[in-house]
Write a protein that holds these residues in place. Structure first.
Motif, mmCIF file in Angstrom:
data_model
loop_
_atom_site.group_PDB
_atom_site.id
_atom_site.type_symbol
_atom_site.label_atom_id
_atom_site.label_comp_id
_atom_site.label_asym_id
_atom_site.label_seq_id
_atom_site.Cartn_x
_atom_site.Cartn_y
_atom_site.Cartn_z
ATOM 1 N N ASP A 209 20.058 51.663 65.089
ATOM 2 C CA ASP A 209 19.456 52.260 63.895
ATOM 3 C C ASP A 209 18.123 51.561 63.639
ATOM 4 O O ASP A 209 17.948 50.382 63.958
ATOM 5 C CB ASP A 209 20.368 52.089 62.682
ATOM 6 C CG ASP A 209 21.645 52.909 62.793
ATOM 7 O OD1 ASP A 209 21.663 53.868 63.582
ATOM 8 O OD2 ASP A 209 22.617 52.581 62.083
ATOM 9 N N ASP A 210 17.171 52.293 63.056
ATOM 10 C CA ASP A 210 15.827 51.750 62.845
ATOM 11 C C ASP A 210 15.838 50.467 62.005
ATOM 12 O O ASP A 210 15.141 49.503 62.319
ATOM 13 C CB ASP A 210 14.926 52.791 62.170
ATOM 14 C CG ASP A 210 14.606 53.956 63.083
ATOM 15 O OD1 ASP A 210 14.721 53.791 64.320
ATOM 16 O OD2 ASP A 210 14.233 55.026 62.571
ATOM 17 N N ASP A 211 16.645 50.455 60.920
ATOM 18 C CA ASP A 211 16.661 49.272 60.061
ATOM 19 C C ASP A 211 17.247 48.069 60.784
ATOM 20 O O ASP A 211 16.773 46.942 60.638
ATOM 21 C CB ASP A 211 17.419 49.551 58.770
ATOM 22 C CG ASP A 211 18.888 49.921 59.007
ATOM 23 O OD1 ASP A 211 19.181 50.579 60.021
ATOM 24 O OD2 ASP A 211 19.732 49.560 58.175
ATOM 25 N N THR B 200 21.458 52.288 71.646
ATOM 26 C CA THR B 200 20.657 52.934 70.614
ATOM 27 C C THR B 200 20.949 52.262 69.278
ATOM 28 O O THR B 200 22.093 52.230 68.837
ATOM 29 C CB THR B 200 20.983 54.440 70.526
ATOM 30 O OG1 THR B 200 20.765 55.034 71.802
ATOM 31 C CG2 THR B 200 20.112 55.119 69.491
#
Length: 92
Positions: A8-10, A6
């Motif tokens: 982080d989006d950034d 998983t």
């Protein structure tokens, strides 16, 4: 080895952008980034002398009064407060 990770989006966006820019697969970019990150902790190679810093006392520049540092800090606090107030006024 196959695993689920998983991100982080950034971080995922940065990896995707790097993959697009370099023409590599996402998997290759992720593996390269992990390898680079893990290699940062490697010990220095054998045979090299350690880097040594030779410090010397320099003192303060002429005209700098160490007894007035608190006045400088006070002025910086005032400047920061005024900057925050001006920014809040712009937003309201």
């Amino acid at each position: 080895m196959r695993t689920t990770l998983t991100l982080d989006d950034d971080l995922a966006e940065t990896l995707n952008r790097t993959a697009r820019q370099t023409g590599q697969s996402f998997k290759a970019v992720v593996n390269a980034a992990i390898r680079r990150g893990l290699s940062l902790g490697d010990p220095p190679s054998e045979g090299r002398e350690p880097f040594v810093v030779h410090a010397q006392a320099c003192g303060l520049m002429p005209g700098i009064d160490p007894l007035r540092f608190n006045q400088l800090l006070d002025q910086l606090d005032v400047d920061r407060f005024q900057m925050v107030q001006a920014r809040e006024e712009e937003l309201s």
